[in-house]
Write a protein that holds these residues in place. Structure first.
Motif, PDB file in Angstrom:
ATOM      1  N   ASP A  44       0.818  -1.223   0.000  1.00  0.00           N
ATOM      2  CA  ASP A  44       0.000   0.000   0.000  1.00  0.00           C
ATOM      3  C   ASP A  44       0.847   1.267   0.000  1.00  0.00           C
ATOM      4  O   ASP A  44       0.323   2.354  -0.246  1.00  0.00           O
ATOM      5  CB  ASP A  44      -0.929   0.017   1.218  1.00  0.00           C
ATOM      6  N   SER A  45       2.137   1.140   0.304  1.00  0.00           N
ATOM      7  CA  SER A  45       2.983   2.328   0.367  1.00  0.00           C
ATOM      8  C   SER A  45       3.506   2.767  -1.002  1.00  0.00           C
ATOM      9  O   SER A  45       4.119   3.823  -1.121  1.00  0.00           O
ATOM     10  CB  SER A  45       4.187   2.072   1.295  1.00  0.00           C
ATOM     11  N   ILE A  46       3.249   1.980  -2.046  1.00  0.00           N
ATOM     12  CA  ILE A  46       3.718   2.293  -3.388  1.00  0.00           C
ATOM     13  C   ILE A  46       2.654   3.106  -4.126  1.00  0.00           C
ATOM     14  O   ILE A  46       1.516   2.671  -4.268  1.00  0.00           O
ATOM     15  CB  ILE A  46       4.043   1.018  -4.187  1.00  0.00           C
TER      16      ILE A  46
ATOM     17  N   SER B 184       4.508 -12.723   3.620  1.00  0.00           N
ATOM     18  CA  SER B 184       4.794 -11.439   4.271  1.00  0.00           C
ATOM     19  C   SER B 184       3.807 -10.354   3.862  1.00  0.00           C
ATOM     20  O   SER B 184       3.744  -9.304   4.512  1.00  0.00           O
ATOM     21  CB  SER B 184       6.208 -10.982   3.918  1.00  0.00           C
ATOM     22  N   SER B 185       3.045 -10.585   2.763  1.00  0.00           N
ATOM     23  CA  SER B 185       2.132  -9.572   2.222  1.00  0.00           C
ATOM     24  C   SER B 185       2.882  -8.279   1.892  1.00  0.00           C
ATOM     25  O   SER B 185       2.330  -7.183   1.986  1.00  0.00           O
ATOM     26  CB  SER B 185       0.992  -9.277   3.214  1.00  0.00           C
ATOM     27  N   LYS B 186       4.150  -8.426   1.542  1.00  0.00           N
ATOM     28  CA  LYS B 186       4.959  -7.272   1.162  1.00  0.00           C
ATOM     29  C   LYS B 186       5.392  -7.394  -0.288  1.00  0.00           C
ATOM     30  O   LYS B 186       5.198  -8.437  -0.934  1.00  0.00           O
ATOM     31  CB  LYS B 186       6.181  -7.145   2.069  1.00  0.00           C
ATOM     32  N   VAL B 187       5.977  -6.338  -0.793  1.00  0.00           N
ATOM     33  CA  VAL B 187       6.560  -6.351  -2.132  1.00  0.00           C
ATOM     34  C   VAL B 187       8.036  -6.008  -2.010  1.00  0.00           C
ATOM     35  O   VAL B 187       8.458  -5.349  -1.050  1.00  0.00           O
ATOM     36  CB  VAL B 187       5.848  -5.350  -3.072  1.00  0.00           C
ATOM     37  N   ALA B 188       8.823  -6.484  -2.964  1.00  0.00           N
ATOM     38  CA  ALA B 188      10.270  -6.256  -2.931  1.00  0.00           C
ATOM     39  C   ALA B 188      10.636  -5.120  -3.879  1.00  0.00           C
ATOM     40  O   ALA B 188      10.154  -5.066  -5.014  1.00  0.00           O
ATOM     41  CB  ALA B 188      11.012  -7.521  -3.330  1.00  0.00           C
ATOM     42  N   VAL B 189      11.466  -4.213  -3.407  1.00  0.00           N
ATOM     43  CA  VAL B 189      11.991  -3.128  -4.238  1.00  0.00           C
ATOM     44  C   VAL B 189      13.364  -3.549  -4.733  1.00  0.00           C
ATOM     45  O   VAL B 189      14.203  -3.992  -3.934  1.00  0.00           O
ATOM     46  CB  VAL B 189      12.079  -1.812  -3.446  1.00  0.00           C
ATOM     47  N   ALA B 190      13.578  -3.446  -6.037  1.00  0.00           N
ATOM     48  CA  ALA B 190      14.826  -3.926  -6.626  1.00  0.00           C
ATOM     49  C   ALA B 190      15.402  -2.894  -7.585  1.00  0.00           C
ATOM     50  O   ALA B 190      14.698  -2.002  -8.061  1.00  0.00           O
ATOM     51  CB  ALA B 190      14.593  -5.244  -7.355  1.00  0.00           C
TER      52      ALA B 190
END
Length: 326
Positions: free
Chosen positions: A100-102, A134-140
């Motif tokens: 949600d932070s993106i 984790s219900s997160k996304v990875a920033v790469a």
């Protein structure tokens, strides 16, 4: 499987996952050729050197950077591939954040990451399960097409998706585009929320590209020598028409209910133009006052008429008495 666009590896701490980038979307647009309208011959773009005027082949074309007005430096693809950059052949995960932070405005193109060989299956599955739980996304960060890019990794139906993202300084500040402050009533907000609730759906798979379909119909008609399709009646909309916002919201809610087969509450609501009320002496005359004024005027006229008749009758009697006396 579609043709891979890039091959490298996901760098996840000490874990390396060989992957290939595959486009996640397909281009279904209708593409046109540039043609000479006289004979329908193709018109192509020639690559011409501006110094000697010669047409050059693709093999003779390379990258150049203009250092100054009189100096251009050539840079080869091999030199770009050998740059001392950690992300030259890797998608390096640098952080994990809440999805949600993106800001969606930062997301650009989307690609699927496919495993490159059997050795990549286990670490690929490991990363996928870690992202899911984790219900997160990875920033790469990764390098592609001559520049380093920011990416976002998330899971879609068991596959890892790479979203190319804009860098923070590539997103314009919207403050200068924000409209001026204006008062909006609570009733209007409630009606807008009710409309949004009526229009809420769970699945977007039913949407179709109607413009492309209409364009294909035109092309098919021209190819067969048939008349072109005409616009359906009522499709044209009046531009610049001022409407009553509340009436428009009411009508929209009503239409949304009817489209879902729901019964509306019986209140008629239509979109109509806002017209100023008729004014008399700067203020609108109430209907009751107008009626009372009309009755008073009529009563005065009746009374005056009766008085006039009484005076005439009295005058005639006086004249008659005078004649008798004489």
């Amino acid at each position: 499987m579609p043709r891979p666009l890039w091959a490298g590896a996901i760098s996840f701490g000490l874990v390396t996952i060989p992957v290939k980038i595959v486009s996640a979307t397909e281009d279904h647009d209708v593409h046109f050729h540039r043609v000479h309208l006289t004979d329908m011959g193709r018109v192509r773009t020639r690559k011409v050197c501006e110094i000697d005027g010669e047409v050059v082949s693709q093999d003779e074309i390379g990258k150049g950077y203009e250092v100054s007005r009189d100096e251009t430096v050539a840079v080869t693809d091999e030199e770009l591939e050998q740059m001392p950059l950690p992300t030259a052949k890797a998608i390096e995960i640098v952080a994990f954040v809440d999805a949600d932070s993106i800001d969606p405005v930062r997301i650009s193109d989307s690609y699927y990451l496919a495993v490159d060989g059997q050795v990549a299956v286990k670490p690929y599955t490991l990363l996928r399960k870690a992202l899911e739980r984790s219900s997160k996304v990875a920033v790469a960060k990764f390098a592609w097409h001559g520049r380093e890019r920011l990416g976002l990794l998330r899971i879609r139906e068991g596959a890892i998706v790479l979203h190319s993202m804009k860098w923070p300084d590539e997103v314009r500040d919207p403050q200068e585009l924000a409209p001026r402050a204006v008062e909006v009533g609570e009733e209007e907000i409630e009606q807008a929320l009710q409309l949004a609730d009526r229009m809420t759906i769970e699945d977007l798979s039913g949407f179709r590209d109607e413009y492309r379909q209409a364009l294909e119909d035109i092309i098919a008609a021209k190819a067969d020598g048939k008349p072109l399709p005409s616009p359906a009646e009522g499709e044209e909309k009046k531009a610049g028409e001022v409407v009553d916002l509340m009436a428009a919201l009411n009508a929209s809610v009503k239409a949304a209910k009817e489209s879902r087969g729901e019964n509306h509450d019986g209140q008629d609501a239509t979109v109509h133009e806002m017209r100023p009320a008729k004014k008399t002496g700067g203020r609108t005359a109430p209907a009751k006052k107008k009626a009372a004024s009309s009755k008073t005027t009529a009563a005065k006229k009746t009374s005056a008429s009766a008085s006039s008749r009484a005076k005439k009758s009295a005058g005639k009697k006086t004249a008659a008495k005078k004649r008798t006396a004489s």
